[in-house]
Design a protein around this motif. Structure first.
Motif, PDB file in Angstrom:
ATOM      1  N   UNK A 168       0.803  -1.220   0.000  1.00 24.60           N
ATOM      2  CA  UNK A 168       0.000   0.000   0.000  1.00 24.60           C
ATOM      3  C   UNK A 168       0.840   1.275   0.000  1.00 24.60           C
ATOM      4  N   UNK A 169       2.159   1.150   0.055  1.00 29.02           N
ATOM      5  CA  UNK A 169       3.043   2.321   0.066  1.00 29.02           C
ATOM      6  C   UNK A 169       3.800   2.424  -1.248  1.00 29.02           C
ATOM      7  N   UNK A 170       4.030   3.634  -1.699  1.00 27.56           N
ATOM      8  CA  UNK A 170       4.725   3.874  -2.962  1.00 27.56           C
ATOM      9  C   UNK A 170       6.046   4.588  -2.735  1.00 27.56           C
ATOM     10  N   UNK A 171       6.983   4.301  -3.622  1.00 28.29           N
ATOM     11  CA  UNK A 171       8.283   4.961  -3.562  1.00 28.29           C
ATOM     12  C   UNK A 171       8.943   4.837  -4.932  1.00 28.29           C
ATOM     13  N   UNK A 172       9.968   5.616  -5.135  1.00 29.08           N
ATOM     14  CA  UNK A 172      10.761   5.561  -6.361  1.00 29.08           C
ATOM     15  C   UNK A 172      12.145   5.022  -6.009  1.00 29.08           C
ATOM     16  N   UNK A 173      12.625   4.081  -6.803  1.00 31.18           N
ATOM     17  CA  UNK A 173      13.946   3.503  -6.565  1.00 31.18           C
ATOM     18  C   UNK A 173      14.743   3.474  -7.861  1.00 31.18           C
ATOM     19  N   UNK A 174      16.013   3.821  -7.765  1.00 35.86           N
ATOM     20  CA  UNK A 174      16.949   3.708  -8.872  1.00 35.86           C
ATOM     21  C   UNK A 174      18.114   2.855  -8.387  1.00 35.86           C
ATOM     22  N   UNK A 175      18.211   1.644  -8.902  1.00 32.78           N
ATOM     23  CA  UNK A 175      19.232   0.708  -8.457  1.00 32.78           C
ATOM     24  C   UNK A 175      20.290   0.522  -9.538  1.00 32.78           C
ATOM     25  N   UNK A 176      21.568   0.501  -9.160  1.00 28.00           N
ATOM     26  CA  UNK A 176      22.623   0.243 -10.142  1.00 28.00           C
ATOM     27  C   UNK A 176      22.652  -1.230 -10.540  1.00 28.00           C
ATOM     28  N   UNK A 177      23.364  -1.517 -11.613  1.00 27.54           N
ATOM     29  CA  UNK A 177      23.549  -2.896 -12.034  1.00 27.54           C
ATOM     30  C   UNK A 177      24.447  -3.630 -11.041  1.00 27.54           C
TER      31      UNK A 177
END
Length: 325
Positions: A99-108
């Motif tokens: 029910x919670x939202x977030x933005x993630x940017x993960x490296x390779x």
């Protein structure tokens, strides 16, 4: 009733319980419960957000174990037709990941395990067991979406890379990344009351193409490059073609492996109704006759003996349906 419902770690609601139903599924992250209560004047006020846990005695055992814990009251609905009753909808606390939202940017070059540690830290979840998933993932950009959607994207990418199948679970001790089918006690379903078998070509793929990321040439659109192709059982089932375009597939060998893994003929699902074995969870292995199958979903009515309805599938069908589509 050999079950206990405890509110806020101090109020025993068990004597007021009329029915308890639980549902677990690979299609959802949180274990879900419905508790029907008779309301008494001395009962504590119950509102959403309160902590709750459900315990029971497992099949063939004598001691209570927690079945849904830590849980949270999500909804409370009251009715009065001469007798006041309340229905509670409860979830384990992985519901907050859904029910919670977030933005993630993960490296390779990160594994799903490393990313799960980040999710757990961000959402203040204790970790019970996080095995090493063992597969480096590509760079991932997860724009605004639920935390669980990001988690499951990591688990799908792990499976596509040839890794094992995992599903998050909330235990009393914290978050577990559970490898499907690794339950130490594999129960034999030998007292099934009825069985329904469904076989279908829906979702089948007898020919699979893996395409490279679409590119343009001097401003002109050009056809996508075919990195790999696999086919099987076309004569038997007809040509049912699926196309996969995955940015993380960088080699022809990986593309060929992905195409082969996506091939699928008849899909079979078995639904059985049986006396309840209250510790069986979605993702567990069970034996039905000589077949070892995975639990796709389980819906149960707790009681003595109680009853359960299980949706079952083979490991390969579960992998294709949930992790490779």
């Amino acid at each position: 009733m050999s079950y206990k419902v405890i509110l806020q770690d101090q109020y025993d609601l068990s004597p007021l319980v009329e029915a308890i139903n639980l549902r677990d599924s690979l299609e959802q992250v949180a274990y879900q419960g419905t508790v029907n209560l008779v309301v008494k004047p001395d009962m504590p006020a119950i509102s959403p957000g309160m902590a709750i846990r459900i315990s029971g005695v497992p099949y063939g055992k004598k001691e209570y174990v927690t079945l849904l814990n830590p849980g949270v009251v999500w909804e409370a609905e009251s009715s009065n037709n001469g007798i006041k009753r309340m229905t509670l909808t409860v979830y384990d606390r992985t519901i907050y990941l859904d029910k919670s939202e977030e933005e993630y940017l993960f490296p390779a070059k990160q594994t799903a395990t490393q990313r799960f540690k980040k999710y757990a830290a961000d959402w203040n979840l204790k970790i019970a067991k996080l095995p090493d998933t063992g597969k480096d993932l590509g760079r991932s950009v997860y724009r605004t979406q639920s935390i669980y959607a990001s988690m499951f994207a990591d688990l799908r990418a792990t499976a596509k890379a040839g890794g094992k199948l995992y599903h998050p679970r909330m235990l009393s001790s914290g978050l577990e990344l559970y490898e499907l089918g690794t339950n130490p006690d594999v129960y034999v379903l030998d007292t099934v009351t009825d069985t329904t078998q469904s076989r279908t070509l829906e979702g089948a793929a007898t020919k699979v193409k893996v395409l490279a990321t679409t590119a343009s040439e001097s401003g002109k659109e050009i056809p996508s490059k075919v990195m790999a192709m696999a086919e099987k059982d076309i004569d038997q089932y007809g040509q049912l073609q699926a196309i996969i375009q995955d940015d993380e597939v960088s080699s022809n060998a990986a593309a060929k492996a992905l195409a082969t893994s996506r091939l699928r003929g008849i899909s079979e699902t078995i639904t059985v109704n049986a006396p309840d074995i209250n510790v069986i969870r979605a993702g567990d292995a069970v034996m039905l006759g000589s077949m070892k199958l995975l639990v796709i979903s389980v819906s149960r009515e707790l009681g003595n003996p109680g009853s359960m309805s299980l949706e079952l599938g083979t490991y390969d069908d579960v992998k294709r349906r949930f992790y490779l589509e």
